[in-house]
Motif scaffolding. Structure first.
Motif, PDB file in Angstrom:
ATOM      1  N   ASP A  73       0.839  -1.191   0.000  1.00 16.67           N
ATOM      2  CA  ASP A  73       0.000   0.000   0.000  1.00 16.67           C
ATOM      3  C   ASP A  73       0.877   1.245   0.000  1.00 16.67           C
ATOM      4  O   ASP A  73       0.622   2.217  -0.712  1.00 16.67           O
ATOM      5  N   ASP A  74       1.921   1.196   0.799  1.00 16.92           N
ATOM      6  CA  ASP A  74       2.857   2.325   0.841  1.00 16.92           C
ATOM      7  C   ASP A  74       3.549   2.513  -0.499  1.00 16.92           C
ATOM      8  O   ASP A  74       3.788   3.637  -0.932  1.00 16.92           O
ATOM      9  N   VAL A  75       3.855   1.388  -1.117  1.00 17.67           N
ATOM     10  CA  VAL A  75       4.501   1.468  -2.435  1.00 17.67           C
ATOM     11  C   VAL A  75       3.542   2.132  -3.410  1.00 17.67           C
ATOM     12  O   VAL A  75       3.904   3.004  -4.187  1.00 17.67           O
ATOM     13  N   ARG A  76       2.305   1.711  -3.306  1.00 21.10           N
ATOM     14  CA  ARG A  76       1.287   2.188  -4.228  1.00 21.10           C
ATOM     15  C   ARG A  76       1.062   3.693  -4.065  1.00 21.10           C
ATOM     16  O   ARG A  76       0.841   4.412  -5.028  1.00 21.10           O
ATOM     17  N   SER A  77       1.087   4.134  -2.824  1.00 16.02           N
ATOM     18  CA  SER A  77       0.843   5.561  -2.591  1.00 16.02           C
ATOM     19  C   SER A  77       2.139   6.354  -2.612  1.00 16.02           C
ATOM     20  O   SER A  77       2.205   7.471  -2.118  1.00 16.02           O
ATOM     21  N   HIS A  78       3.197   5.716  -3.155  1.00 14.94           N
ATOM     22  CA  HIS A  78       4.494   6.376  -3.344  1.00 14.94           C
ATOM     23  C   HIS A  78       5.136   6.823  -2.049  1.00 14.94           C
ATOM     24  O   HIS A  78       5.961   7.724  -2.025  1.00 14.94           O
ATOM     25  N   LYS A  79       4.723   6.207  -0.946  1.00 16.12           N
ATOM     26  CA  LYS A  79       5.392   6.527   0.305  1.00 16.12           C
ATOM     27  C   LYS A  79       6.719   5.790   0.370  1.00 16.12           C
ATOM     28  O   LYS A  79       7.632   6.185   1.077  1.00 16.12           O
ATOM     29  N   VAL A  80       6.766   4.677  -0.327  1.00 15.30           N
ATOM     30  CA  VAL A  80       8.008   3.909  -0.373  1.00 15.30           C
ATOM     31  C   VAL A  80       8.443   3.832  -1.830  1.00 15.30           C
ATOM     32  O   VAL A  80       7.628   3.583  -2.715  1.00 15.30           O
ATOM     33  N   GLU A  81       9.699   4.074  -2.021  1.00 15.88           N
ATOM     34  CA  GLU A  81      10.213   4.104  -3.385  1.00 15.88           C
ATOM     35  C   GLU A  81      10.486   2.685  -3.885  1.00 15.88           C
ATOM     36  O   GLU A  81      10.909   1.819  -3.124  1.00 15.88           O
ATOM     37  N   VAL A  82      10.228   2.478  -5.155  1.00 18.35           N
ATOM     38  CA  VAL A  82      10.497   1.158  -5.736  1.00 18.35           C
ATOM     39  C   VAL A  82      11.979   1.060  -6.096  1.00 18.35           C
ATOM     40  O   VAL A  82      12.465   1.800  -6.938  1.00 18.35           O
ATOM     41  N   THR A  83      12.656   0.184  -5.404  1.00 21.34           N
ATOM     42  CA  THR A  83      14.061  -0.046  -5.721  1.00 21.34           C
ATOM     43  C   THR A  83      14.238  -1.514  -6.042  1.00 21.34           C
ATOM     44  O   THR A  83      13.369  -2.332  -5.738  1.00 21.34           O
ATOM     45  N   ALA A  84      15.361  -1.834  -6.613  1.00 18.03           N
ATOM     46  CA  ALA A  84      15.643  -3.240  -6.954  1.00 18.03           C
ATOM     47  C   ALA A  84      15.640  -4.065  -5.676  1.00 18.03           C
ATOM     48  O   ALA A  84      15.112  -5.179  -5.618  1.00 18.03           O
ATOM     49  N   GLU A  85      16.210  -3.442  -4.637  1.00 16.98           N
ATOM     50  CA  GLU A  85      16.284  -4.103  -3.332  1.00 16.98           C
ATOM     51  C   GLU A  85      14.875  -4.438  -2.834  1.00 16.98           C
ATOM     52  O   GLU A  85      14.579  -5.556  -2.412  1.00 16.98           O
ATOM     53  N   LEU A  86      14.006  -3.438  -2.955  1.00 20.62           N
ATOM     54  CA  LEU A  86      12.628  -3.613  -2.481  1.00 20.62           C
ATOM     55  C   LEU A  86      11.944  -4.736  -3.239  1.00 20.62           C
ATOM     56  O   LEU A  86      11.305  -5.612  -2.652  1.00 20.62           O
ATOM     57  N   VAL A  87      12.086  -4.713  -4.560  1.00 20.46           N
ATOM     58  CA  VAL A  87      11.408  -5.715  -5.377  1.00 20.46           C
ATOM     59  C   VAL A  87      11.912  -7.105  -5.025  1.00 20.46           C
ATOM     60  O   VAL A  87      11.149  -8.062  -4.938  1.00 20.46           O
ATOM     61  N   ARG A  88      13.203  -7.180  -4.757  1.00 22.08           N
ATOM     62  CA  ARG A  88      13.738  -8.489  -4.379  1.00 22.08           C
ATOM     63  C   ARG A  88      13.069  -8.994  -3.105  1.00 22.08           C
ATOM     64  O   ARG A  88      12.672 -10.146  -3.008  1.00 22.08           O
ATOM     65  N   GLU A  89      12.930  -8.079  -2.146  1.00 21.56           N
ATOM     66  CA  GLU A  89      12.283  -8.483  -0.897  1.00 21.56           C
ATOM     67  C   GLU A  89      10.818  -8.848  -1.151  1.00 21.56           C
ATOM     68  O   GLU A  89      10.289  -9.784  -0.566  1.00 21.56           O
ATOM     69  N   LEU A  90      10.196  -8.085  -2.031  1.00 20.55           N
ATOM     70  CA  LEU A  90       8.787  -8.366  -2.330  1.00 20.55           C
ATOM     71  C   LEU A  90       8.654  -9.751  -2.964  1.00 20.55           C
ATOM     72  O   LEU A  90       7.720 -10.494  -2.657  1.00 20.55           O
TER      73      LEU A  90
END
Lengths: 751, 154
Positions: A73-90
């Motif tokens: 949800d935070d990603v969606r509302s741009h509160k959290v930035e999409v990074t390669a690191e983040l996507v890996r965790e996702l």
């Protein structure tokens, strides 16, 4: 109970699809091709899983999904930035979510420690501590149904406190201000309950957005005697006092979209509030209409509207003894409009239907019988000596076409895209990559390629093996790649395509390619080939399919599970498929797997062999020819080759190979079918005569008997007799084995 | 499946048939149908007692020459030869016999153990002997006819 299980089964089925969507979406994010909609889809997938899981009380799953969802949800509302690191965790989180689903499905328990670690990571990534705090107690606060004081409230027993039509803050059309609370009217349809959703969960979702008060609207509730137990009668009016976007509210209802009527009004950006008008129109029945027509929506005692007719009270059954007669009367008369509305809310035509696969299998069997019967009929007509221009023969032609169309149609029903197999692979790739410490990017193409279900079921294992092999043996370590001047991240491509009436699956890597010297020396060491054998590069590459061959110096955890490529090849061959490998040193290798599109029918060449009728799969046949005596050359004591345009092809007499005839016959007396075997080599099969080309229905020999070497399956011909379908690869291999003392260089000399 | 019931007085029906001069029978519950001989499609690499396969309404049915299986000479098929279609476990198989004689009603206590002198093959395929009207009829143990096929397949 059974019904609940059924719904649960549906839920898990949907979970599979949702997990696939999730995986796809995250894949798109990883490759940078994601847009806002992708992220929404990812969020929706997790959200829907959570919602369904909540309904079944699958707590560990809900807990994890919640944490996951919060971050998304935070990603969606741009509160959290999409990074390669983040996507890996996702992606890792998606795997664990899949584990949870699997655990819930099998009533097992997912790895809690892993899950908790992952949850902690997700929490740390989410926007702020507040969300983390909320995460710790998901849905811990029960929803409080805050009733509005009303004249009738005191009369009500039971736990729901009905209020007529509650429009608490809209007594007067208030000017819409930023501080205005949202009013959400939510009227579930029967389908919502049927799909195992629970309004309570939705209300809890709303509560997550801010403090809510909920008023139940039981206006549609009929008398108990008229009540259909499975129908939806209740509506809820929720007042949400929180500065949220309207979309945030609508998203709560996203996965029950179509299963309920939702109206959101008030709040910041709402249009002019028109709920009153809406209600006025909807409730034209006298008691409610009166109210609806009232200029101001002051909650008024129901009793004032309709005096209680005593008989109704008496007929009201005991569970609700204090049920207000007045209320009952007003409820009892659903307005025509309401009924109309109900009619409109009937389930819309669905884009897809779920059918028990057994029904389709049965249908396919029946169509198979139809094809056989049609062929028998055609044969009888020919035997009866009717002219081919006779009306019977013409009608039969049409029947044949129709039969074929029906068959194609039915087969198309059972066809599935390879997506269901492909979507399991990214996870495998991640796991293997982690185990080997390599960085791998999986690229898939042609996921929409369709094949028959019977083939789909058998694709997973060979693909898994090919991928494992590509990563474990094909790709280099990051250090090696850097040294070779390649990108550190290796690429593995998984491609599906249709080619020549077959499905082709290619797994290619950009790794080091096959070390031919090493393969050769290992093959010699293991006595699979003679030390002085002269092999082409292609032949060396294909040595890895020989039984007992494994190049990994240490049996690794990934590829060396006791199942070598030889087993893969055998299982592929059993399906009438072929597998081969090609490789370029330093550039990578490609596994190519080709399988028939279906295991139910086959286009074949019908031939006579020693008085028997046999079917040769058409896909194997390159050409047929009548050899001249001088084109046949003896080679060694047993073997013979056929000279075809200056190349020599080994001759295999089908009758001899299958034991139908002991004595040799001159190939020039029969016909020769030039075939291609799975390793790309050719062979010339000798038959007595060709009858023609025909589509035949594949019948298993194993179901009542057992597998026969050299025979792929059986079929039933137009005369009602059984004909055997030749497994050309096996036949050639048998022949080579039988004559392996001959000077021909044989690859498959290993036994 | 057609194991003798523990209840000794359990009645059962059997179908008897002839192979050469001898009479045999099988449990009627295992019999799916009886049909005339149709030429079978020979199967390569099969034991001599497998005549081949025929089309049984769309299913591929292997035919076992029961005479050959029991160690007699291979049966001479004629228009009077009969195929008894039996279900053994999950499989259907056709047994080629010379002629079907009749239906017998017996109780388990009528079943006698085959004498020790009988050869191994007889003892492995014959579950017991039945004496009726001075005829001797051997009850075939259907489930023993097939397992060898599994071994061959391995």
């Amino acid at each position: 109970m059974d019904e609940l299980e059924e719904i649960k089964a549906t839920f898990f089925m949907e979970c599979e699809e949702l997990l696939a969507d999730l995986e796809n979406g995250l894949g798109a994010m990883e490759s940078g091709s994601a847009d806002g909609e992708t992220i929404n889809a990812v969020f929706r997938a997790v959200h829907s899983i959570k919602g369904g899981a909540g309904a079944f009380g699958l707590d560990p799953l809900v807990r994890f999904a919640h944490v996951f969802e919060t971050l998304l949800d935070d990603v969606r509302s741009h509160k959290v930035e999409v990074t390669a690191e983040l996507v890996r965790e996702l992606l890792r989180a998606a795997d664990i979510l899949a584990d949870h689903v699997q655990a819930a499905k099998s009533d097992g328990v997912a790895d809690e420690a892993r899950s908790a670690d992952m949850a902690a990571v997700l929490e740390s990534l989410s926007a702020d501590g507040q969300s983390a705090a909320a995460v710790a107690h998901p849905a811990a606060t029960p929803v409080v149904f805050a009733p509005i004081p009303s004249a009738t409230a005191d009369n009500m027993g039971g736990e729901f406190k009905p209020m007529t039509v509650s429009l608490m803050s809209f007594d007067e059309p208030a000017p819409v201000a930023a501080s205005e609370p949202w009013t959400v009217t939510f009227r579930p349809k029967t389908e919502l309950y049927r799909n195992a959703n629970d309004p309570l969960l939705l209300l809890r979702e709303l509560e997550r957005l801010g403090p809510i008060s909920v008023v139940i609207d039981e206006a549609s509730l009929p008398l108990l005697q008229d009540l259909e137990p499975e129908a939806a009668y209740l509506a809820f009016t929720v007042t949400l006092d929180a500065p949220v976007q309207q979309t945030a509210i609508l998203e709560v209802f996203e996965f029950v979209d179509g299963d309920c009527d939702v109206d959101v009004s008030g709040g910041v950006a709402a249009p002019v509030f028109d709920l009153a008008a809406l209600l006025a129109a909807a409730d034209a029945a006298p008691p409610i209409a009166e109210q609806g027509a009232a200029p101001a929506f002051a909650p008024m005692p129901v009793a004032n509207i309709a005096p209680p007719p005593p008989p109704v009270v008496e007929t009201a059954p005991p569970p609700v003894p204090e049920f207000s007669g007045a209320l009952a009367a007003s409820i009892k008369t659903p307005s025509p409009q309401q009924q109309q509305a109900k009619g409109n809310s009937a389930p819309e035509a669905q884009a897809t239907i779920r059918v028990d696969p057994e029904r389709i299998d049965r249908l396919i069997d029946l169509v198979g019988e139809l094809v056989i019967n049609q062929a028998m009929l055609a044969q009888r007509v020919i035997e009866s000596g009717l002219a081919s221009s006779s009306s019977v023969a013409l009608g039969l032609d049409e029947l044949e076409q129709l039969t074929r169309q029906i068959q194609d149609g039915v087969m198309a029903i059972r066809a599935q895209s390879v997506k269901s197999v492909f979507q399991r692979m990214p996870r495998l790739v991640r796991e293997v990559a982690n185990m080997t410490g390599k960085q791998v990017r999986l690229v898939t193409e042609g996921e929409a390629t369709e094949v028959d279900k019977t083939v789909i079921e058998r694709l997973g294992e060979p693909i898994t093996h090919m991928l494992r092999n590509a990563i474990d043996h094909g790709l280099e370590t990051p250090d090696e790649r850097r040294a070779a001047g390649k990108p550190i991240e290796g690429t593995v491509r998984l491609v599906a395509l249709h080619r020549g009436g077959r499905i082709v699956i290619e797994v290619s890597d950009d790794g080091r390619g096959i070390n031919r010297k090493r393969v050769f020396s290992i093959a010699v060491e293991k006595e699979l080939i003679a030390p002085d054998a002269v092999l082409t590069d292609e032949e060396i590459d294909n040595l890895i399919f020989l039984p007992g061959f494994s190049t990994a110096s240490t049996v690794s955890d990934i590829s060396g599970r006791g199942v070598g490529m030889d087993v893969v090849r055998r299982s592929v061959q059993a399906l009438g498929g072929r597998i081969s490998i090609s490789s370029k040193p330093g550039e990578g290798s490609t596994f190519t797997l080709s399988l028939p599109l279906t295991l139910a029918v086959l286009d074949g060449m019908v031939v006579d062999v020693a008085g028997q009728t046999l079917v040769i799969p058409l896909t194997a046949i390159v050409e047929s020819l009548r050899p001249k005596p001088e084109e046949v050359k003896g080679l060694g004591p047993q073997g013979a080759v056929l000279s075809v345009r200056d190349t020599f092809v080994p001759l295999v007499d089908i009758a001899n190979a299958l034991g139908f005839r002991a004595e040799k016959r001159l190939p020039s007396e029969g016909v020769v079918l030039l075939i291609e075997v799975e390793d790309g080599g050719r062979a010339a099969l000798v038959a007595d005569a060709i009858q023609g080309q025909r589509q035949v229905v594949i019948k298993s020999l194993e179901s009542n008997y057992r597998q026969v070497e050299g025979i792929a399956a059986a079929t039933i011909l137009g005369d009602g007799r059984v004909a055997l379908i030749v497994d050309v690869d096996a036949l050639v291999a048998m022949r080579k084995r039988d004559t392996n003392r001959s000077p021909e260089p044989t690859l498959i000399a290993a036994e | 499946m057609t194991e003798p019931n523990v209840n000794l007085l359990d009645r059962r029906e059997l179908i008897s048939f002839r192979i050469g001069e001898q009479e045999f029978c099988v449990d009627i519950m295992a019999v799916r149908e009886i049909r005339g001989w149709t030429p079978a499609t020979p199967l390569p690499q099969s034991p001599p007692f497998i005549c081949g396969v025929i089309n049984l309404r769309g299913a591929v049915l292997p035919i076992m020459d029961l005479a050959a299986r029991l160690g007699f000479a291979t049966a001479e098929t004629s228009a009077r030869s009969v195929i008894i279609v039996v279900k053994v476990g999950e499989r259907m198989i056709g047994l080629l016999v010379d002629a079907v004689s009749d239906i017998l009603m017996i109780t388990d206590d009528m079943l006698q153990v085959a004498p020790d002198v009988a050869c191994d093959r007889v003892r492995s395929f014959v579950r017991g002997l039945i004496s009726i009207d001075s005829r001797m009829i051997s009850l075939i143990a259907l489930d023993r006819l097939l397992p060898e096929l599994e071994q061959l397949a391995a």
